[in-house]
Every structure is written in C-alpha cells, then in structure tokens.
Design a protein around this motif. Structure first.
Motif, PDB file in Angstrom:
ATOM      1  N   LYS A   1       0.833  -1.209   0.000  1.00 27.08           N
ATOM      2  CA  LYS A   1       0.000   0.000   0.000  1.00 27.08           C
ATOM      3  C   LYS A   1       0.866   1.257   0.000  1.00 27.08           C
ATOM      4  O   LYS A   1       0.612   2.207  -0.749  1.00 27.08           O
ATOM      5  CB  LYS A   1      -0.922  -0.012   1.222  1.00 27.08           C
ATOM      6  N   VAL A   2       1.898   1.263   0.833  1.00 27.12           N
ATOM      7  CA  VAL A   2       2.799   2.419   0.919  1.00 27.12           C
ATOM      8  C   VAL A   2       3.551   2.625  -0.388  1.00 27.12           C
ATOM      9  O   VAL A   2       3.630   3.745  -0.919  1.00 27.12           O
ATOM     10  CB  VAL A   2       3.805   2.243   2.080  1.00 27.12           C
ATOM     11  N   LEU A   3       4.103   1.544  -0.938  1.00 26.48           N
ATOM     12  CA  LEU A   3       4.862   1.651  -2.183  1.00 26.48           C
ATOM     13  C   LEU A   3       3.979   2.054  -3.364  1.00 26.48           C
ATOM     14  O   LEU A   3       4.407   2.800  -4.243  1.00 26.48           O
ATOM     15  CB  LEU A   3       5.585   0.330  -2.473  1.00 26.48           C
ATOM     16  N   ASN A   4       2.738   1.574  -3.378  1.00 30.29           N
ATOM     17  CA  ASN A   4       1.800   1.988  -4.422  1.00 30.29           C
ATOM     18  C   ASN A   4       1.559   3.494  -4.383  1.00 30.29           C
ATOM     19  O   ASN A   4       1.490   4.162  -5.424  1.00 30.29           O
ATOM     20  CB  ASN A   4       0.458   1.256  -4.265  1.00 30.29           C
ATOM     21  N   GLN A   5       1.433   4.024  -3.171  1.00 30.65           N
ATOM     22  CA  GLN A   5       1.185   5.458  -3.026  1.00 30.65           C
ATOM     23  C   GLN A   5       2.422   6.286  -3.375  1.00 30.65           C
ATOM     24  O   GLN A   5       2.317   7.359  -3.974  1.00 30.65           O
ATOM     25  CB  GLN A   5       0.704   5.757  -1.609  1.00 30.65           C
ATOM     26  N   ILE A   6       3.602   5.784  -3.015  1.00 29.88           N
ATOM     27  CA  ILE A   6       4.833   6.462  -3.407  1.00 29.88           C
ATOM     28  C   ILE A   6       4.970   6.446  -4.926  1.00 29.88           C
ATOM     29  O   ILE A   6       5.343   7.453  -5.546  1.00 29.88           O
ATOM     30  CB  ILE A   6       6.059   5.800  -2.736  1.00 29.88           C
ATOM     31  N   ASN A   7       4.639   5.309  -5.524  1.00 32.32           N
ATOM     32  CA  ASN A   7       4.683   5.182  -6.984  1.00 32.32           C
ATOM     33  C   ASN A   7       3.777   6.223  -7.643  1.00 32.32           C
ATOM     34  O   ASN A   7       4.137   6.853  -8.645  1.00 32.32           O
ATOM     35  CB  ASN A   7       4.246   3.767  -7.385  1.00 32.32           C
ATOM     36  N   GLU A   8       2.615   6.427  -7.048  1.00 30.79           N
ATOM     37  CA  GLU A   8       1.624   7.360  -7.606  1.00 30.79           C
ATOM     38  C   GLU A   8       2.120   8.801  -7.624  1.00 30.79           C
ATOM     39  O   GLU A   8       1.840   9.552  -8.556  1.00 30.79           O
ATOM     40  CB  GLU A   8       0.337   7.270  -6.781  1.00 30.79           C
ATOM     41  N   ILE A   9       2.872   9.213  -6.615  1.00 33.16           N
ATOM     42  CA  ILE A   9       3.304  10.607  -6.532  1.00 33.16           C
ATOM     43  C   ILE A   9       4.707  10.831  -7.112  1.00 33.16           C
ATOM     44  O   ILE A   9       5.218  11.949  -7.092  1.00 33.16           O
ATOM     45  CB  ILE A   9       3.271  11.112  -5.073  1.00 33.16           C
ATOM     46  N   THR A  10       5.327   9.766  -7.620  1.00 30.73           N
ATOM     47  CA  THR A  10       6.667   9.860  -8.215  1.00 30.73           C
ATOM     48  C   THR A  10       6.570   9.933  -9.730  1.00 30.73           C
ATOM     49  O   THR A  10       5.837   9.170 -10.353  1.00 30.73           O
ATOM     50  CB  THR A  10       7.534   8.646  -7.824  1.00 30.73           C
ATOM     51  N   GLN A  11       7.305  10.855 -10.324  1.00 33.89           N
ATOM     52  CA  GLN A  11       7.327  10.968 -11.778  1.00 33.89           C
ATOM     53  C   GLN A  11       7.945   9.722 -12.412  1.00 33.89           C
ATOM     54  O   GLN A  11       8.794   9.069 -11.811  1.00 33.89           O
ATOM     55  CB  GLN A  11       8.163  12.180 -12.214  1.00 33.89           C
ATOM     56  N   LYS A  12       7.530   9.413 -13.634  1.00 33.16           N
ATOM     57  CA  LYS A  12       8.182   8.348 -14.395  1.00 33.16           C
ATOM     58  C   LYS A  12       9.636   8.739 -14.619  1.00 33.16           C
ATOM     59  O   LYS A  12       9.940   9.859 -15.013  1.00 33.16           O
ATOM     60  CB  LYS A  12       7.471   8.149 -15.738  1.00 33.16           C
ATOM     61  N   GLY A  13      10.548   7.828 -14.322  1.00 34.48           N
ATOM     62  CA  GLY A  13      11.971   8.144 -14.404  1.00 34.48           C
ATOM     63  C   GLY A  13      12.513   8.722 -13.112  1.00 34.48           C
ATOM     64  O   GLY A  13      13.717   8.910 -12.961  1.00 34.48           O
ATOM     65  N   GLY A  14      11.600   9.017 -12.157  1.00 34.15           N
ATOM     66  CA  GLY A  14      12.016   9.481 -10.839  1.00 34.15           C
ATOM     67  C   GLY A  14      12.535   8.326 -10.007  1.00 34.15           C
ATOM     68  O   GLY A  14      12.554   7.174 -10.455  1.00 34.15           O
ATOM     69  N   MET A  15      12.945   8.619  -8.788  1.00 33.01           N
ATOM     70  CA  MET A  15      13.587   7.577  -7.982  1.00 33.01           C
ATOM     71  C   MET A  15      13.023   7.503  -6.568  1.00 33.01           C
ATOM     72  O   MET A  15      12.506   8.485  -6.035  1.00 33.01           O
ATOM     73  CB  MET A  15      15.091   7.815  -7.914  1.00 33.01           C
ATOM     74  N   ILE A  16      13.139   6.318  -6.001  1.00 34.08           N
ATOM     75  CA  ILE A  16      12.825   6.078  -4.600  1.00 34.08           C
ATOM     76  C   ILE A  16      14.128   5.729  -3.892  1.00 34.08           C
ATOM     77  O   ILE A  16      14.998   5.053  -4.461  1.00 34.08           O
ATOM     78  CB  ILE A  16      11.781   4.946  -4.437  1.00 34.08           C
ATOM     79  N   SER A  17      14.280   6.207  -2.671  1.00 36.81           N
ATOM     80  CA  SER A  17      15.455   5.892  -1.856  1.00 36.81           C
ATOM     81  C   SER A  17      14.986   5.236  -0.568  1.00 36.81           C
ATOM     82  O   SER A  17      14.154   5.788   0.155  1.00 36.81           O
ATOM     83  CB  SER A  17      16.243   7.176  -1.531  1.00 36.81           C
ATOM     84  N   LEU A  18      15.505   4.052  -0.304  1.00 34.70           N
ATOM     85  CA  LEU A  18      15.225   3.342   0.939  1.00 34.70           C
ATOM     86  C   LEU A  18      16.503   3.275   1.762  1.00 34.70           C
ATOM     87  O   LEU A  18      17.588   3.064   1.216  1.00 34.70           O
ATOM     88  CB  LEU A  18      14.732   1.921   0.664  1.00 34.70           C
ATOM     89  N   LEU A  19      16.376   3.480   3.055  1.00 33.54           N
ATOM     90  CA  LEU A  19      17.500   3.252   3.969  1.00 33.54           C
ATOM     91  C   LEU A  19      17.051   2.175   4.930  1.00 33.54           C
ATOM     92  O   LEU A  19      15.998   2.299   5.571  1.00 33.54           O
ATOM     93  CB  LEU A  19      17.857   4.536   4.722  1.00 33.54           C
ATOM     94  N   HIS A  20      17.855   1.104   5.021  1.00 33.13           N
ATOM     95  CA  HIS A  20      17.402  -0.014   5.842  1.00 33.13           C
ATOM     96  C   HIS A  20      18.565  -0.682   6.549  1.00 33.13           C
ATOM     97  O   HIS A  20      19.645  -0.857   5.989  1.00 33.13           O
ATOM     98  CB  HIS A  20      16.672  -1.050   4.993  1.00 33.13           C
ATOM     99  N   THR A  21      18.290  -1.043   7.806  1.00 30.56           N
ATOM    100  CA  THR A  21      19.250  -1.806   8.605  1.00 30.56           C
ATOM    101  C   THR A  21      18.860  -3.272   8.584  1.00 30.56           C
ATOM    102  O   THR A  21      17.695  -3.613   8.794  1.00 30.56           O
ATOM    103  CB  THR A  21      19.267  -1.310  10.069  1.00 30.56           C
ATOM    104  N   PHE A  22      19.813  -4.135   8.320  1.00 27.26           N
ATOM    105  CA  PHE A  22      19.582  -5.580   8.326  1.00 27.26           C
ATOM    106  C   PHE A  22      20.019  -6.121   9.685  1.00 27.26           C
ATOM    107  O   PHE A  22      21.146  -5.890  10.126  1.00 27.26           O
ATOM    108  CB  PHE A  22      20.349  -6.245   7.188  1.00 27.26           C
ATOM    109  N   TYR A  23      19.101  -6.843  10.322  1.00 26.41           N
ATOM    110  CA  TYR A  23      19.300  -7.253  11.710  1.00 26.41           C
ATOM    111  C   TYR A  23      19.698  -8.720  11.843  1.00 26.41           C
ATOM    112  O   TYR A  23      19.393  -9.546  10.985  1.00 26.41           O
ATOM    113  CB  TYR A  23      18.010  -7.028  12.511  1.00 26.41           C
TER     114      TYR A  23
END
Length: 265
Positions: A178-200
């Motif tokens: 749901k979150v990624l779908n909404q981010i996809n909706e507000i991001t331009q085509k060719g735009g980018m998403i940045s994730l920061l994640h810690t692996f535990y």
C-alpha cells in the motif's frame, strides 16, 4: 497469513522468530514467517490498522514531559544523524543535479533532519511528512517544511516528485505494498525512490525480544518487492552503522545498513 512486504498469502509454516509486543496490554507474542515469494520475513498476526497507527502517532513522546527534555532528546538525535545524512545526500547527488529544482519528499521523516541536509546542500524543493506530532512539531520549529499527517498519496499531486525517500521506516508499516503503491503514484516516471534499511541479526533480535518492526527485510527481498511495484534497482550504497549504540552491541544486533536507490519505470 499474508506477507506484509508483498501481499503474498503463501508463507512458510515454520516460525523463524517470536517476539513480544511490548505495546499491547496483554504483551502478546508475534511470530515471523518467511515469505516464499519475496523472501522477506513477515509478522503474524496482522495488527489492527488503527492500533498500529496509534503506536507511531506519539512514538517519540514517551518520557518527554518538559521542553528541556525534548530539547536534549531531539538535539541528540540530530547530532547522531548528521554524518549519515551527509552521506545520503552525497549519494542523491550522484543521480540528480544538485543545482536543479527537483522536488523531494521524505516519508516518515521524524523531525526532518534529512530535509535540512538536502536543502543545505542542493537547490531542490524538499519537504517531509511525519505522523508523530512531537517529532514533526520539533522539526517545524527548526524551520523545516513538515506535514504532520499519516502518509497518503491524496495529500499530493500525481507525479509531483522526482525523488521520494523513506528511510528506516518501511519495515514499520502494516501494509508495505500500500505504501509503495502510493509512493509510486506521486513519483514521476523516471524518478527515484530511496530506501534506507538496517539488516538485523535474527538471533540477537529474539534474545532482545522487543517487537518493533513489522517486517524484516533481506537485500534480495527488497529488490523483489521494488521490482513487483514497477521499479528498477539502480544501486545499493553501504552505510555506516548507527552511532548511538556501543560497538559491542552494534556488532551483535546489526549486520549491515544500506541506502537503496531504484528508478520508477
């Protein structure tokens, strides 16, 4: 059982880890199962959405009973985040011209330290959105543009942003598709998403026994869900581990931290 990360309903029946939900009145147990499709580890049972949101609306307010305590708490957090945010922005600039006027949104931005880092080092139009009232109020008092709301695409225009970041937060959401779908909706085509994640380290997490993350990602698992959501994986940058824990504790609990950049196709 349904995977929070990808929505798949086929999870391995073997329990990978069991943690105690310290926020619930009955201190209920939460089991984690591996998704056979995306390879991430998802909590079961699925939490009630209202209960889940309420956990984060005042996530950083416990014990902050005075302005002095708030000042020391948030000032300390900002200092600890300064170095890693500088590296994050350096990585952003590898993909976008810092002299351009692109629009950037930081989802679940807490007190908005990244917003300041971006605005201080680029000419971009940057803002954040944060559900926690105390965090967003503190950030706003520092001159940062922060919306104090639950994240929703309805708050923004379709394709409004060239860059959307969601750092150390995606694993807290109840429904990641749901979150990624909404981010996809507000991001331009060719735009980018940045994730920061810690692996535990699962073994240490189980000993620590505090349910806090709804999903535990693997690197391949993150790539899989991004591909499923219409993104092309671009680059994973290894980041320094958090600086606010003793080194002995860090080496036990945290395996690695990465900033992951993907392009919307």
């Amino acid at each position: 059982m349904t995977c929070r990360a990808c929505g798949n309903s086929e999870l391995d029946s073997k329990i990978r880890m069991t943690l105690t939900d310290r926020y619930s009145e009955d201190k209920r147990k939460v089991n984690f199962f591996e998704c056979m499709e995306c390879g991430n580890f998802s909590a079961d049972p699925i939490l009630d959405e209202k209960y889940h949101l309420n956990r984060y609306k005042n996530n950083h307010s416990w014990g902050l009973t005075s302005n002095e305590k708030k000042y020391h708490y948030y000032s300390s957090r900002e200092k600890k985040q300064k170095a890693i945010n500088k590296k994050i922005v350096t990585n952003f600039i590898k993909h976008f011209d810092k002299f351009s006027t692109i629009k950037h949104l930081d989802v679940a931005c807490a007190e908005g330290v990244l917003v300041t880092s971006v605005s201080s080092n680029t000419y971009w139009l940057t803002s954040g959105i944060e559900i926690d009232k105390n965090s967003s109020s503190w950030g706003a008092s520092r001159g940062r543009k922060i919306i104090n709301e639950e994240f929703s695409a309805k708050l923004f225009k379709e394709g409004e942003f060239q860059l959307v970041s969601i750092h150390e937060a995606l694993d807290h959401f109840n429904s990641i598709p749901k979150v990624l779908n909404q981010i996809n909706e507000i991001t331009q085509k060719g735009g980018m998403i940045s994730l920061l994640h810690t692996f535990y380290n699962f073994e240490y997490e189980e000993k620590n026994n505090k349910f806090h993350h709804s999903t535990y990602f693997t690197m391949d698992g993150i790539k899989n869900i991004l591909t499923k959501q219409g993104y092309k994986f671009i680059k994973a940058y290894r980041m320094p581990k958090p600086g606010n824990f003793p080194r002995k504790f860090l080496n036990k609990r945290f395996i690695s931290k990465y900033q992951i950049i993907a392009e919307k196709l």
